[in-house]
Design a protein around this motif. Sequence first.
Motif, PDB file in Angstrom:
ATOM      1  N   ALA A 128      40.565  21.370  57.208  1.00  0.00           N
ATOM      2  CA  ALA A 128      41.719  21.862  56.445  1.00  0.00           C
ATOM      3  C   ALA A 128      42.273  23.141  57.053  1.00  0.00           C
ATOM      4  CB  ALA A 128      41.316  22.089  54.993  1.00  0.00           C
ATOM      5  N   ASN A 129      41.382  24.038  57.471  1.00  0.00           N
ATOM      6  CA  ASN A 129      41.828  25.328  57.988  1.00  0.00           C
ATOM      7  C   ASN A 129      42.655  25.197  59.260  1.00  0.00           C
ATOM      8  OD1 ASN A 129      40.735  26.831  55.924  1.00  0.00           O
ATOM      9  ND2 ASN A 129      38.842  27.311  57.016  1.00  0.00           N
ATOM     10  N   LYS A 130      42.371  24.171  60.047  1.00  0.00           N
ATOM     11  CA  LYS A 130      43.141  23.964  61.271  1.00  0.00           C
ATOM     12  C   LYS A 130      44.601  23.679  60.930  1.00  0.00           C
ATOM     13  CE  LYS A 130      42.755  20.011  63.210  1.00  0.00           C
ATOM     14  NZ  LYS A 130      42.234  18.820  63.925  1.00  0.00           N
ATOM     15  N   TYR A 131      44.842  22.822  59.963  1.00  0.00           N
ATOM     16  CA  TYR A 131      46.215  22.506  59.566  1.00  0.00           C
ATOM     17  C   TYR A 131      46.863  23.684  58.842  1.00  0.00           C
ATOM     18  CZ  TYR A 131      45.113  17.670  60.758  1.00  0.00           C
ATOM     19  OH  TYR A 131      44.753  16.521  61.425  1.00  0.00           O
ATOM     20  N   ILE A 132      46.090  24.339  57.999  1.00  0.00           N
ATOM     21  CA  ILE A 132      46.609  25.516  57.306  1.00  0.00           C
ATOM     22  C   ILE A 132      47.010  26.582  58.318  1.00  0.00           C
ATOM     23  CG2 ILE A 132      45.976  27.419  55.776  1.00  0.00           C
ATOM     24  CD1 ILE A 132      44.194  25.406  54.248  1.00  0.00           C
ATOM     25  N   ALA A 133      46.210  26.730  59.361  1.00  0.00           N
ATOM     26  CA  ALA A 133      46.512  27.732  60.389  1.00  0.00           C
ATOM     27  C   ALA A 133      47.827  27.424  61.099  1.00  0.00           C
ATOM     28  CB  ALA A 133      45.376  27.810  61.396  1.00  0.00           C
ATOM     29  N   GLU A 134      48.070  26.154  61.403  1.00  0.00           N
ATOM     30  CA  GLU A 134      49.342  25.790  62.018  1.00  0.00           C
ATOM     31  C   GLU A 134      50.506  26.164  61.102  1.00  0.00           C
ATOM     32  OE1 GLU A 134      49.577  21.984  64.489  1.00  0.00           O
ATOM     33  OE2 GLU A 134      47.835  21.578  63.206  1.00  0.00           O
ATOM     34  N   ALA A 135      50.383  25.807  59.831  1.00  0.00           N
ATOM     35  CA  ALA A 135      51.454  26.086  58.880  1.00  0.00           C
ATOM     36  C   ALA A 135      51.658  27.590  58.695  1.00  0.00           C
ATOM     37  CB  ALA A 135      51.152  25.418  57.544  1.00  0.00           C
ATOM     38  N   ARG A 136      50.559  28.324  58.650  1.00  0.00           N
ATOM     39  CA  ARG A 136      50.680  29.774  58.464  1.00  0.00           C
ATOM     40  C   ARG A 136      51.308  30.446  59.678  1.00  0.00           C
ATOM     41  NH1 ARG A 136      45.635  32.491  55.239  1.00  0.00           N
ATOM     42  NH2 ARG A 136      47.071  34.261  55.450  1.00  0.00           N
ATOM     43  N   ASP A 186      48.898  36.135  58.246  1.00  0.00           N
ATOM     44  CA  ASP A 186      49.002  34.727  58.649  1.00  0.00           C
ATOM     45  C   ASP A 186      48.543  34.529  60.092  1.00  0.00           C
ATOM     46  OD1 ASP A 186      49.898  33.766  56.226  1.00  0.00           O
ATOM     47  OD2 ASP A 186      52.004  33.634  56.809  1.00  0.00           O
ATOM     48  N   LEU A 187      48.993  35.389  60.991  1.00  0.00           N
ATOM     49  CA  LEU A 187      48.655  35.215  62.403  1.00  0.00           C
ATOM     50  C   LEU A 187      47.183  35.516  62.675  1.00  0.00           C
ATOM     51  CD1 LEU A 187      51.826  36.779  64.088  1.00  0.00           C
ATOM     52  CD2 LEU A 187      51.267  34.354  63.834  1.00  0.00           C
ATOM     53  N   THR A 188      46.611  36.452  61.948  1.00  0.00           N
ATOM     54  CA  THR A 188      45.188  36.753  62.104  1.00  0.00           C
ATOM     55  C   THR A 188      44.343  35.563  61.665  1.00  0.00           C
ATOM     56  OG1 THR A 188      45.594  39.113  61.765  1.00  0.00           O
ATOM     57  CG2 THR A 188      43.345  38.347  61.454  1.00  0.00           C
ATOM     58  N   PHE A 189      44.736  34.933  60.568  1.00  0.00           N
ATOM     59  CA  PHE A 189      44.049  33.712  60.139  1.00  0.00           C
ATOM     60  C   PHE A 189      44.198  32.621  61.200  1.00  0.00           C
ATOM     61  CE2 PHE A 189      44.015  29.535  58.115  1.00  0.00           C
ATOM     62  CZ  PHE A 189      42.866  29.585  57.327  1.00  0.00           C
ATOM     63  N   ALA A 190      45.410  32.471  61.716  1.00  0.00           N
ATOM     64  CA  ALA A 190      45.685  31.399  62.669  1.00  0.00           C
ATOM     65  C   ALA A 190      44.896  31.553  63.961  1.00  0.00           C
ATOM     66  CB  ALA A 190      47.181  31.340  62.964  1.00  0.00           C
ATOM     67  N   GLU A 191      44.803  32.768  64.486  1.00  0.00           N
ATOM     68  CA  GLU A 191      44.113  32.940  65.766  1.00  0.00           C
ATOM     69  C   GLU A 191      42.630  32.594  65.654  1.00  0.00           C
ATOM     70  OE1 GLU A 191      43.661  36.806  67.498  1.00  0.00           O
ATOM     71  OE2 GLU A 191      43.531  37.810  65.557  1.00  0.00           O
ATOM     72  N   LYS A 192      42.075  32.711  64.461  1.00  0.00           N
ATOM     73  CA  LYS A 192      40.647  32.410  64.259  1.00  0.00           C
ATOM     74  C   LYS A 192      40.397  30.926  64.027  1.00  0.00           C
ATOM     75  CE  LYS A 192      39.722  36.966  62.256  1.00  0.00           C
ATOM     76  NZ  LYS A 192      39.384  37.729  61.017  1.00  0.00           N
ATOM     77  N   GLN A 193      41.388  30.210  63.557  1.00  0.00           N
ATOM     78  CA  GLN A 193      41.185  28.816  63.160  1.00  0.00           C
ATOM     79  C   GLN A 193      41.750  27.799  64.147  1.00  0.00           C
ATOM     80  OE1 GLN A 193      39.293  28.145  60.604  1.00  0.00           O
ATOM     81  NE2 GLN A 193      39.145  30.262  59.858  1.00  0.00           N
ATOM     82  N   LEU A 194      42.707  28.203  64.956  1.00  0.00           N
ATOM     83  CA  LEU A 194      43.339  27.261  65.875  1.00  0.00           C
ATOM     84  C   LEU A 194      42.502  27.081  67.137  1.00  0.00           C
ATOM     85  CD1 LEU A 194      47.055  28.407  65.589  1.00  0.00           C
ATOM     86  CD2 LEU A 194      46.097  26.229  64.805  1.00  0.00           C
TER      87      LEU A 194
END
Length: 520
Positions: A128-136, A186-194
């Motif tokens: 889930a976090n991978k998709y959430i990261a893209e959206a964020r 948002d970007l901090t979350f994304a860099e960790k999950q993508l």
Amino acid sequence: MKLAYLLLLAVALTACRDNLEEKPFSSRSGEQVFQDEDGLKKATLGVYHIWTSLDYNDVWNRFILSESGHRYATGGILGASANPYYRFGHLPTAGAFDLVWSRMYKVVFRANTVIDNARKAVSADTTANKYIAEARLLRAYAYFNLARDFGGVPLIDREIKSLEDQDLIYAPRATLEEVYALIIEDLTFAEKQLPDQWDVANAGRVTAATAKGLLGKVYVYMAGKPLSKAEYYQKAIDKLTELTEAEARYNIGLVPEFADVFSLKNERNKELLLSFSYFTDSANPNGTIFPFFLFPRGLTNGDEQTGYGLTWAFYQLFGKTDTRRDMTVVAKYVFKGVENGGATPGDSIIYDPETWHYRVKRTGDIFFQPNFACGLAYAKMDRAERPAGAPPHGYGNDLIELRYSDILLLLAEALIETGKPAQALPLINRVRERAHATKLTASANLRTALRLERRLELTGEFNTVYDIRRWGTLKDEVAAMTPEMIIGAELTPYNPRFELYPIPQSQLDANPNLKQNDGW
């Protein structure tokens, strides 16, 4: 405004792309879409899709607002599509503001739908976090665009489900600091999950490198005006160095030749950290409008509606060996298409800087339009012909948003501003060497050189106006503009209100909690 928001909700889960290729599926409810990972993936790719979906006027006006209104921007062969923006004659009722505002919030709404429903589709957090990261990440980029255009804007950070969500529908403006705080979160979350990279089937989706690059860029903007938080230069250095020291890990870098970046045969190359795809074929003729509105008449198809230009003074900024010059603007070309404007197929069309016109070499006559001056046409794209039978917006060139050369120059800028010019020089020269331009020496004024380099490398790529504003040089830009650059009107003298665009009047009328920017 209520109705507009609900209509956006109704379309938010339609017409998505599979592997970033558009394969529409019928409209479904959220419960149907978020039943499994396949539905979640389609909804996530739908967030990408909104960046390039019709109406093309939204995308075109993003270009106008980010690349007009400076000392080198003028009209094209057929006039000034950037009017009134390039001469600062705009008002809050001007259409471009509402179009760009609406497009960015469509991205936000679709992203919020994915973020709030991802865990209904899949139970595993890692998935889930991978998709959430893209959206964020895509939500953050939309807010970054809104912040650069308008300053503080309403923060809508969850899905609007009904008219009862009054706090979101009628959200007041957040401060610019609050908008940037959400972007960073948002970007901090994304860099960790993508992932660091995607496989070939998923090429074009955002990665950890995209998140880090955007985060570093955001930090550089926060260091500049209007926030002027100089401490963010070091944050930018720390973040962008994570990319420059790990190019192999993220499969990023400069491609060998400048023209290779924009080739249709080389899309999704390693220099592109963020781009949005247009796919055109006989079944899907809807692509980008940019070549139609930017290329000089007869460069590829013969019906181009050239409405934007750059001055001869811009052309002269490039060194003679710099390959970016003739890729960015068109000083001469061979005419294609049916006879018109005094040219026949095969004629050489050459720009005359003395009269500010293109001329037909065979006759010496002004090409197409003698009634007003024009600049050199911008053409930093693959110059392939539009497919036969395709509409004006039928070109396949992708929408390039963030390149690795931008990363190198942002890092160089942050190093210069923190007193480390010796570390910045090799980064600037790496960009220049790829363009076959003369290397800079340690004696150069690197702040001035860096700012020039960003124009030579990145003009036309949604950066110019925003760079000028954050550097605090807009007043100088307006002072350097001349009457010849303005077609059929006058340049408005500099006013501090020009440092931001006005909030669209339509939004002020619909939402009583919104306040206009100062001076508008």
